[in-house]
Design a protein around this motif. Sequence first.
Motif, PDB file in Angstrom:
ATOM      1  N   TYR A  15       0.826  -1.204   0.000  1.00  0.00           N
ATOM      2  CA  TYR A  15       0.000   0.000   0.000  1.00  0.00           C
ATOM      3  C   TYR A  15       0.865   1.260   0.000  1.00  0.00           C
ATOM      4  CZ  TYR A  15      -3.322   3.537   1.611  1.00  0.00           C
ATOM      5  OH  TYR A  15      -4.084   4.680   1.727  1.00  0.00           O
ATOM      6  N   ASP A  16       1.867   1.291   0.894  1.00  0.00           N
ATOM      7  CA  ASP A  16       2.706   2.487   1.024  1.00  0.00           C
ATOM      8  C   ASP A  16       3.528   2.739  -0.239  1.00  0.00           C
ATOM      9  OD1 ASP A  16       1.740   2.884   3.559  1.00  0.00           O
ATOM     10  OD2 ASP A  16       3.463   1.988   4.583  1.00  0.00           O
ATOM     11  N   ILE A  17       4.053   1.663  -0.839  1.00  0.00           N
ATOM     12  CA  ILE A  17       4.863   1.816  -2.050  1.00  0.00           C
ATOM     13  C   ILE A  17       4.001   2.311  -3.208  1.00  0.00           C
ATOM     14  CG2 ILE A  17       6.137   0.511  -3.818  1.00  0.00           C
ATOM     15  CD1 ILE A  17       7.285  -1.162  -1.456  1.00  0.00           C
ATOM     16  N   ASN A  22       2.564   6.821  -6.862  1.00  0.00           N
ATOM     17  CA  ASN A  22       1.531   7.729  -7.378  1.00  0.00           C
ATOM     18  C   ASN A  22       1.804   9.183  -7.002  1.00  0.00           C
ATOM     19  OD1 ASN A  22      -1.128   5.297  -6.840  1.00  0.00           O
ATOM     20  ND2 ASN A  22       0.107   5.665  -8.645  1.00  0.00           N
ATOM     21  N   THR A  23       2.319   9.411  -5.795  1.00  0.00           N
ATOM     22  CA  THR A  23       2.609  10.769  -5.329  1.00  0.00           C
ATOM     23  C   THR A  23       3.647  11.442  -6.215  1.00  0.00           C
ATOM     24  OG1 THR A  23       2.075  10.160  -3.050  1.00  0.00           O
ATOM     25  CG2 THR A  23       3.419  12.145  -3.369  1.00  0.00           C
ATOM     26  N   PHE A  26       4.204   8.482 -10.890  1.00  0.00           N
ATOM     27  CA  PHE A  26       4.278   7.188 -11.562  1.00  0.00           C
ATOM     28  C   PHE A  26       2.863   6.670 -11.805  1.00  0.00           C
ATOM     29  CE2 PHE A  26       8.641   7.180 -10.185  1.00  0.00           C
ATOM     30  CZ  PHE A  26       9.297   6.351 -11.092  1.00  0.00           C
ATOM     31  N   GLN A  27       2.640   6.164 -12.980  1.00  0.00           N
ATOM     32  CA  GLN A  27       1.394   5.463 -13.275  1.00  0.00           C
ATOM     33  C   GLN A  27       1.606   4.008 -12.868  1.00  0.00           C
ATOM     34  OE1 GLN A  27       0.424   5.340 -17.418  1.00  0.00           O
ATOM     35  NE2 GLN A  27      -1.573   4.391 -17.116  1.00  0.00           N
ATOM     36  N   THR A  28       0.734   3.491 -12.005  1.00  0.00           N
ATOM     37  CA  THR A  28       0.947   2.145 -11.472  1.00  0.00           C
ATOM     38  C   THR A  28      -0.150   1.185 -11.919  1.00  0.00           C
ATOM     39  OG1 THR A  28      -0.229   2.733  -9.431  1.00  0.00           O
ATOM     40  CG2 THR A  28       2.170   2.966  -9.428  1.00  0.00           C
ATOM     41  N   LEU A  40       3.718  -2.936 -11.593  1.00  0.00           N
ATOM     42  CA  LEU A  40       4.408  -2.291 -12.706  1.00  0.00           C
ATOM     43  C   LEU A  40       4.180  -0.795 -12.565  1.00  0.00           C
ATOM     44  CD1 LEU A  40       3.306  -4.588 -15.646  1.00  0.00           C
ATOM     45  CD2 LEU A  40       5.685  -4.022 -15.171  1.00  0.00           C
ATOM     46  N   ALA A  41       5.219  -0.001 -12.808  1.00  0.00           N
ATOM     47  CA  ALA A  41       5.069   1.457 -12.672  1.00  0.00           C
ATOM     48  C   ALA A  41       5.851   2.160 -13.772  1.00  0.00           C
ATOM     49  CB  ALA A  41       5.549   1.924 -11.301  1.00  0.00           C
ATOM     50  N   ARG A  42       5.227   3.208 -14.342  1.00  0.00           N
ATOM     51  CA  ARG A  42       5.889   3.965 -15.410  1.00  0.00           C
ATOM     52  C   ARG A  42       5.808   5.456 -15.122  1.00  0.00           C
ATOM     53  NH1 ARG A  42       7.477   3.656 -20.610  1.00  0.00           N
ATOM     54  NH2 ARG A  42       6.788   1.512 -20.922  1.00  0.00           N
ATOM     55  N   ARG A  43       6.943   6.130 -15.405  1.00  0.00           N
ATOM     56  CA  ARG A  43       6.975   7.592 -15.432  1.00  0.00           C
ATOM     57  C   ARG A  43       7.876   7.984 -16.594  1.00  0.00           C
ATOM     58  NH1 ARG A  43       9.299  10.532 -10.322  1.00  0.00           N
ATOM     59  NH2 ARG A  43      11.276   9.984 -11.311  1.00  0.00           N
TER      60      ARG A  43
END
Length: 350
Positions: A15-17, A22-23, A26-28, A40-43
Amino acid sequence: MKVDYSSITRENMLYDINILLNTYDFQTSNIYDRSCFDILARRDDILIILKIYKNIDSLTQTQAEELSKVAGTFLASPIIIGLKSKHNYLEEDVVYERYELPVISPQTLCNIIANEIHPEILSKRGGYYVKVNGELLKQMREKYNLSLKELADLSHVSRETIYKYEQGNSQTYPETLLMLEEILNTNLAVDINLFESDYYKSLDRKIKEPRELIKLGYDVKSSNKTPFDAISERKLENKKLNKLKEKLDNTLLEVEKLKSEVNKQRVRNNILITNMERKRNEKKLNQIAEQTRDIAEITQNEALFVLEDSKDKKTIKKVPSIYTWELKDMDNFEDLIKLIKERKKEVEDS
């Protein structure tokens, strides 16, 4: 104040990660805790693939190999996040290794993302190590008019060791590096940038279905520990890919540019996140479709279902459905990409 890690659960960490990512824009993806990856996360051009454990010893070699191959297929950077190993809690701003994958603590990830502070210390068997900026070392040694032997004597190492450091980004003990930095009055450590992907392995368990995609020039590679059935990757001309790889190996000044070019050649219109019908009921197909659409959006690839039964379904939860009889009538991959885009547009317009 001492932190009580015993009360932290894996669910808290996930949850925290996710909130952290998102903060900082990063689009998760959704969380896939039964997969070889969790998030998976993208920026922009950064794509990372994360697996989170409370105890990093829970990672198996099979899971690590699968994660490495999925990361290589998408040209993503795989990172293991954990609180502790069997004996110790992970230290902040230190990179550990498990099965050749980087492992860091949640706080280290926060430092990288929130403060752009990349770790410098690598923990391996035998102790802690840091990478030496050899080019800067030589530049500063010459600035202070020191010979190799003179600098070696001052830092209590051999002349050959200093020479080796200057020839490339060699590793040394933090204490040795600190001594060199004090002598030359400059920071000589090389940051470990975990967002730079050097993973070029890809899924290799090729399957012989759907035959219609293979006929169009795709390699269909299965994955047992992912929310999708397979990755279908269009074969590129060997000469073109080999030429790019040769440039990547030989032209150090253009590494980043070539990585981007290789990325475009390999990924754009080449990778299809693929699912098959396999006698699944509608509920299961809908569940797989939602997961597949989510992953396709983050990785910026196309997704599809290959169906055999005549069910007048052009999409499943907005994922295009292509029937085997349609594939048989196609002559090349451009026809397939065109049909996929048409199906997606029909959903958007409806």
